[in-house]
Motif scaffolding. Structure first.
Motif, PDB file in Angstrom:
ATOM      1  N   MET A   1       3.375   0.701   2.663  1.00 24.12           N
ATOM      2  CA  MET A   1       2.837  -0.214   3.786  1.00 24.12           C
ATOM      3  C   MET A   1       2.938  -1.768   3.381  1.00 24.12           C
ATOM      4  SD  MET A   1      -0.638   0.315   5.822  1.00 24.12           S
ATOM      5  CE  MET A   1      -0.690   2.132   6.233  1.00 24.12           C
TER       6      MET A   1
ATOM      7  N   ILE B   1       4.525   1.327  -6.362  1.00 27.13           N
ATOM      8  CA  ILE B   1       3.865   2.469  -7.169  1.00 27.13           C
ATOM      9  C   ILE B   1       3.195   2.003  -8.296  1.00 27.13           C
ATOM     10  CG2 ILE B   1       4.215   4.556  -7.945  1.00 27.13           C
ATOM     11  CD1 ILE B   1       6.489   5.184  -6.181  1.00 27.13           C
TER      12      ILE B   1
ATOM     13  N   TRP C   1       0.843  -1.095   0.167  1.00 25.28           N
ATOM     14  CA  TRP C   1       0.076  -0.123   0.055  1.00 25.28           C
ATOM     15  C   TRP C   1       0.950   1.375   0.005  1.00 25.28           C
ATOM     16  CZ3 TRP C   1      -0.246   4.168   3.412  1.00 25.28           C
ATOM     17  CH2 TRP C   1      -1.318   4.908   3.493  1.00 25.28           C
ATOM     18  N   MET C   2       0.814   2.199  -0.786  1.00 25.39           N
ATOM     19  CA  MET C   2       1.632   3.363  -0.867  1.00 25.39           C
ATOM     20  C   MET C   2       0.768   4.570  -1.183  1.00 25.39           C
ATOM     21  SD  MET C   2       5.028   3.837  -1.754  1.00 25.39           S
ATOM     22  CE  MET C   2       5.675   5.440  -2.261  1.00 25.39           C
ATOM     23  N   PRO C   3       1.032   5.705  -0.258  1.00 25.91           N
ATOM     24  CA  PRO C   3       0.081   6.758  -0.620  1.00 25.91           C
ATOM     25  C   PRO C   3       0.526   7.770  -1.484  1.00 25.91           C
ATOM     26  CG  PRO C   3       1.265   6.899   1.288  1.00 25.91           C
ATOM     27  CD  PRO C   3       1.724   5.465   0.704  1.00 25.91           C
TER      28      PRO C   3
ATOM     29  N   ILE D   1      10.319  15.518  -4.053  1.00 25.22           N
ATOM     30  CA  ILE D   1       9.921  14.786  -2.744  1.00 25.22           C
ATOM     31  C   ILE D   1       9.635  13.328  -3.199  1.00 25.22           C
ATOM     32  CG2 ILE D   1       9.396  16.595  -1.442  1.00 25.22           C
ATOM     33  CD1 ILE D   1       6.387  15.779  -2.093  1.00 25.22           C
TER      34      ILE D   1
ATOM     35  N   TYR E   1       2.187  11.405  -1.366  1.00 22.42           N
ATOM     36  CA  TYR E   1       2.297  12.309  -0.364  1.00 22.42           C
ATOM     37  C   TYR E   1       3.032  13.712  -0.928  1.00 22.42           C
ATOM     38  CZ  TYR E   1       7.392  10.478  -1.256  1.00 22.42           C
ATOM     39  OH  TYR E   1       8.302  10.197  -1.865  1.00 22.42           O
ATOM     40  N   GLY E   2       3.026  14.550   0.182  1.00 26.19           N
ATOM     41  CA  GLY E   2       3.408  15.732  -0.273  1.00 26.19           C
ATOM     42  C   GLY E   2       2.503  16.743  -0.416  1.00 26.19           C
ATOM     43  N   PRO E   3       2.798  17.867  -1.269  1.00 27.00           N
ATOM     44  CA  PRO E   3       1.974  19.023  -1.265  1.00 27.00           C
ATOM     45  C   PRO E   3       0.476  18.664  -2.236  1.00 27.00           C
ATOM     46  CG  PRO E   3       4.136  19.698  -2.119  1.00 27.00           C
ATOM     47  CD  PRO E   3       4.101  18.308  -1.734  1.00 27.00           C
ATOM     48  N   GLU E   4       0.786  17.701  -2.970  1.00 21.85           N
ATOM     49  CA  GLU E   4      -0.526  17.190  -3.790  1.00 21.85           C
ATOM     50  C   GLU E   4      -1.458  16.702  -2.677  1.00 21.85           C
ATOM     51  OE1 GLU E   4       2.290  14.438  -5.464  1.00 21.85           O
ATOM     52  OE2 GLU E   4       0.281  13.079  -5.563  1.00 21.85           O
TER      53      GLU E   4
ATOM     54  N   THR F   1       1.625   2.550 -11.981  1.00 22.34           N
ATOM     55  CA  THR F   1       1.429   3.543 -12.859  1.00 22.34           C
ATOM     56  C   THR F   1       0.614   3.104 -13.882  1.00 22.34           C
ATOM     57  OG1 THR F   1       3.346   2.495 -13.930  1.00 22.34           O
ATOM     58  CG2 THR F   1       3.806   4.578 -12.646  1.00 22.34           C
TER      59      THR F   1
END
Lengths: 177, 362, 254
Positions: B171, A64, A36-38, B109, A40-43, A66
């Motif tokens: 995760m 990730i 599971w990968m979110p 980032i 992240y950051g400003p978005e 794509t």
């Protein structure tokens, strides 16, 4: 099934990250490899929140996603951003309360579920995400129904244990769509 | 559990009770976790005024004999490099994590491995090394940070966990190590003489050049022992491999899938995954070079590990390179395409710009 | 037979037998000795960890018998923070010069103070970078000639000096801030009392204490020791008035 790659996207607060976690946890209970990968950051600030979930019979390379096999889109920007990336033959589920657009592509399995409306009608405000996950699993059987149910208490935080029953109701309603 | 959270929890189980942090994406979960848990277990989370202050607080706490840690991401590690040099110069153990993002400068980032040179060549001024461990899963993040505390104490030097935004944010299931029961004695700590011993000094200053040379040379002997005994790696399907992919951390996960796909096509491919980046696993790689035909380094940078591979195998084989940088993640299909080219006898040196904009071709 | 009282000068136990490396006429020796005497008198040697800076007192770890830690330039408050957080019941001091404390280490200074970090800071202000050979310091006076302000400190170019006690006394975490000097025996006694208070406040866990000592640097000021004391009196004290700038106990009692 060997590997299913999913993208779940919508506004922050719609619970997409939570929904992704449910799928991952259910896969884990089924004995599969999961990640599971979110994003992240400003978005993540006020705009679109998304996460990648991979459920697989073999070791997972990149967490990730794509080119997803599955897209759940809960707002218009997410739908527009990810619709073209979905693999041919893939599955797209939208919350049609939130997204009026329909795909031009014909090489995908498309489902429009007015999940936000359904949730509100059933007194389950905020659980459109769970309804969509349940719908997804009904269509593709990525994980077992038992595991999806068993994943709920693992994902609901201690603070929100009162929400357990509502989540289970949402799962049931989703499976009827 | 998220990689960053597994790192934090495992550090606590390794006996870390002092954490000095400063916010930076994508490592912030480490600080957040520590700030939540430390006060409940009698530990300390302190948010420092800067990365520089944080690493110097680590220096003080380490000198006082504690198991202590800080974490940051690439730009913050540059700031911490001052303190890392002082830790090494004063022979103080400490653990720190770099959850890498794209660079240089403020960069991006998104996940990257572009601090490889910084980590392995010299993280600060002077003759020194730090132990560098690169996990490729959440499980390994937990295992390696736990080990890093032991190794740091054993060799009285800093140990770094070199991870990235992918491993840190993702995760995966993880089994956490048991809490440590007994911490090592530290008779060298500056924790008060109690009027029972001669004073201890934590210091890296030697105005007498000869004395400094002696100390640096002595430290190098310790480094030699580490080079001989602490090389860590995983060799996957390399026994009969003709094409050996070399990759660490996140890019190794991706490469493993490509190797499996290549094997399905009948290509004899394998994966060599350095786990310790310093010391680099030279010996095992040299051994593999005796039977392998060619090497492919896959990295999320511009090929910073290629030098180490060439040195390890004494330049006896071609070392090809494929990578992405800036936070772009390589796809296993791209790595597979490179393996296929090598199988066909071609060379590969793909820079990310080309591979991205010409659909994977050179 | 007339009895004569013998005045004995005894080396404090808290000092090793390594001779100070300070120049003749320097104030460091006076302050370091006073600190060592206090460590003796208060029975603290076995429970003291000192942090020394980069500057003229950089090798202070050789002079003191207690445990000592050498910090990077400006980072002594951060290092002292790390030590004190691990060892909250020990006496932890940092000893810093003006370049170290008020220039490169200003962030560490301000934040240690505002956190109320329970440490005692001894700050030697001699208005110049001594160890590197007499460059302009953050506390060099307007018009002061140094190696890097050869025409005198031009405040239009280099800005104004920093008054440290005034600055940190504004922070809630500061328990005690006093500016003292060492130009006369009376002032030396006052300096020692101020440091003692700083130590006591730390023992009472009141927070950050700083004792700023205006101190002569005859070598880099280009003056003989007596001339340096005179220059200090005539130039530094008017710009940096002596006195207590913060005392949480006095404020409470008032």
């Amino acid at each position: 099934m060997s590997t299913i790659e999913m993208t779940l996207a919508g506004f922050g607060g719609q619970g997409l990250l939570f929904a992704g976690k449910m799928m991952a946890y259910a896969g884990l209970i089924d004995g599969k490899e999961v990640s599971w990968m979110p994003s992240y950051g400003p978005e993540m600030r006020g705009g679109t929140a998304s996460c990648s979930v991979v459920v697989s019979d073999t070791a997972i390379g990149s967490p990730i996603v794509t080119e997803p096999d599955v897209l759940i889109a809960m707002n218009r920007p997410s739908f527009l951003k990810f619709i073209d990336a979905v693999k041919p033959g893939g599955t797209v589920i939208i919350d049609s309360t939130m997204v009026e657009d329909r795909p031009e592509r014909t090489d995908i399995n498309f489902f429009a579920v007015p999940a936000t409306d359904i949730a509100e009608e059933n007194g389950l405000k905020g659980l459109a995400n769970v309804i969509l996950v349940s719908k997804l699993n009904k269509e593709l059987g990525i994980v077992s129904d038992e595991s999806l149910k068993a994943a709920v208490p693992k994902c609901v935080s201690l603070r929100h244990q009162d929400m357990l029953e509502y989540n289970k109701q949402a799962l049931e309603i989703g499976a009827q769509q | 559990m998220k990689g960053n959270e597994a790192m934090a929890e495992s550090a606590i189980r390794a006996g870390c009770r002092f954490f000095f942090g400063y916010p930076i994406t994508p490592q912030t979960e480490v600080s957040a976790y520590m700030s939540k848990v430390m006060p409940k277990i009698g530990g300390l989370f302190l948010q420092a005024e800067s990365e520089v202050a944080a690493i110097n607080m680590v220096y003080g706490a380490s000198s006082a004999g504690a198991r202590v840690m800080t974490s940051s991401s690439s730009p913050g590690i540059s700031l911490k490099s001052e303190g890392v040099s002082y830790l090494c110069g004063s022979d103080l153990p400490a653990v720190f994590a770099n959850v890498e993002r794209g660079g240089p400068g403020l960069g991006s980032i998104q996940p990257s491995q572009s601090d490889y040179y910084q980590a392995t060549r010299g993280l600060g001024h002077g003759d020194f090394h730090v132990l560098v461990y690169a996990p490729s899963t959440v499980q390994e993040t937990a295992d390696l940070i736990y080990m890093a505390f032991d190794k740091a104490d054993e060799y009285r030097m800093p140990a770094m966990l070199l991870t990235d935004g992918m491993i840190g944010q993702m995760m995966e299931p993880v089994v956490l190590p048991d809490p440590i029961e007994k911490l090592p004695e530290k008779p060298w700590a500056t924790n008060g003489t109690g009027m029972k011993r001669v004073h201890n000094i934590s210091n890296s200053l030697y105005l007498d050049a000869q004395k400094l040379e002696d100390i640096v040379v002595n430290r190098e002997k310790r480094y030699d022992k580490i080079r001989a005994t602490e090389q860590k790696y995983e060799a996957y399907r390399t026994e009969d491999a003709e094409i050996v992919v070399v990759a660490f951390g996140a890019s190794a996960r991706i490469s493993r899938n490509a190797v499996d796909a290549a094997r399905e096509e009948g290509i004899k491919a394998g994966l060599f995954r350095p786990i310790s980046l310093w010391p680099f696993p030279n010996d095992a790689l040299l051994e593999i070079a005796k039977s392998a035909r060619t090497f492919l380094s896959v990295e999320m940078n511009m090929g910073q590990m290629v030098d180490d591979i060439r040195l390890a195998i004494h330049d006896t084989r071609d070392v090809n390179f494929f990578g992405h940088t800036g936070g772009v993640i390589p796809q296993s299909s791209e790595v597979l395409a490179c393996i296929q080219k090598l199988e066909a006898g071609e060379h590969v040196h793909m820079v990310p710009f080309h591979s991205r904009y010409t659909g994977g071709d050179q | 037979m007339a009895e004569t009282e013998e005045l004995k000068v005894v080396r404090p136990h808290a000092l090793t037998d390594v001779p100070f490396s300070y120049c003749p006429g320097c104030g460091h020796g006076i302050v370091s000795r006073a600190l060592a005497e206090l460590i003796d008198e208060m029975g603290l040697e076995g429970d003291t960890i000192g942090v020394c800076p980069v500057g003229c007192s950089v090798t202070m770890y050789d002079f003191f018998s207690c445990d000592m830690v050498e910090a990077a330039h400006g980072r002594a408050p951060a290092v002292a923070t790390g030590i004190k957080r691990v060892l909250p019941d020990k006496f932890v001091f940092s000893y810093q010069g003006d370049g170290d404390l008020a220039s490169i280490g200003m962030a560490e200074t301000v934040h240690a103070a505002t956190r109320g970090e329970n440490i005692t800071v001894i700050f030697i202000n001699n208005a110049i970078y001594g160890m590197t050979g007499g460059q302009m310091a953050p506390t060099s006076l307007p018009g002061q000639v140094t190696q890097t302000s050869p025409y005198g400190r031009d405040v239009k170019v280099a800005g104004y000096p920093i008054r440290v006690c005034e600055l940190v006394s504004q922070l809630d975490g500061t328990a005690f801030a006093q500016r003292v000097t060492v130009d006369t025996p009376a002032h030396v006694n006052q300096m020692k009392k101020a440091i003692k208070k700083g130590i006591e406040y730390q023992q009472q866990k009141l927070g950050y204490s700083i004792i700023e000592v205006l101190s002569p640097c005859s070598t880099n000021w280009g003056l003989d020791p007596v001339g340096a004391m005179k220059w200090l009196r005539e130039n530094m004290i008017p710009y940096y008035p002596l006195g207590v700038y913060k005392d949480v106990k006095a404020n409470k009692e008032a």
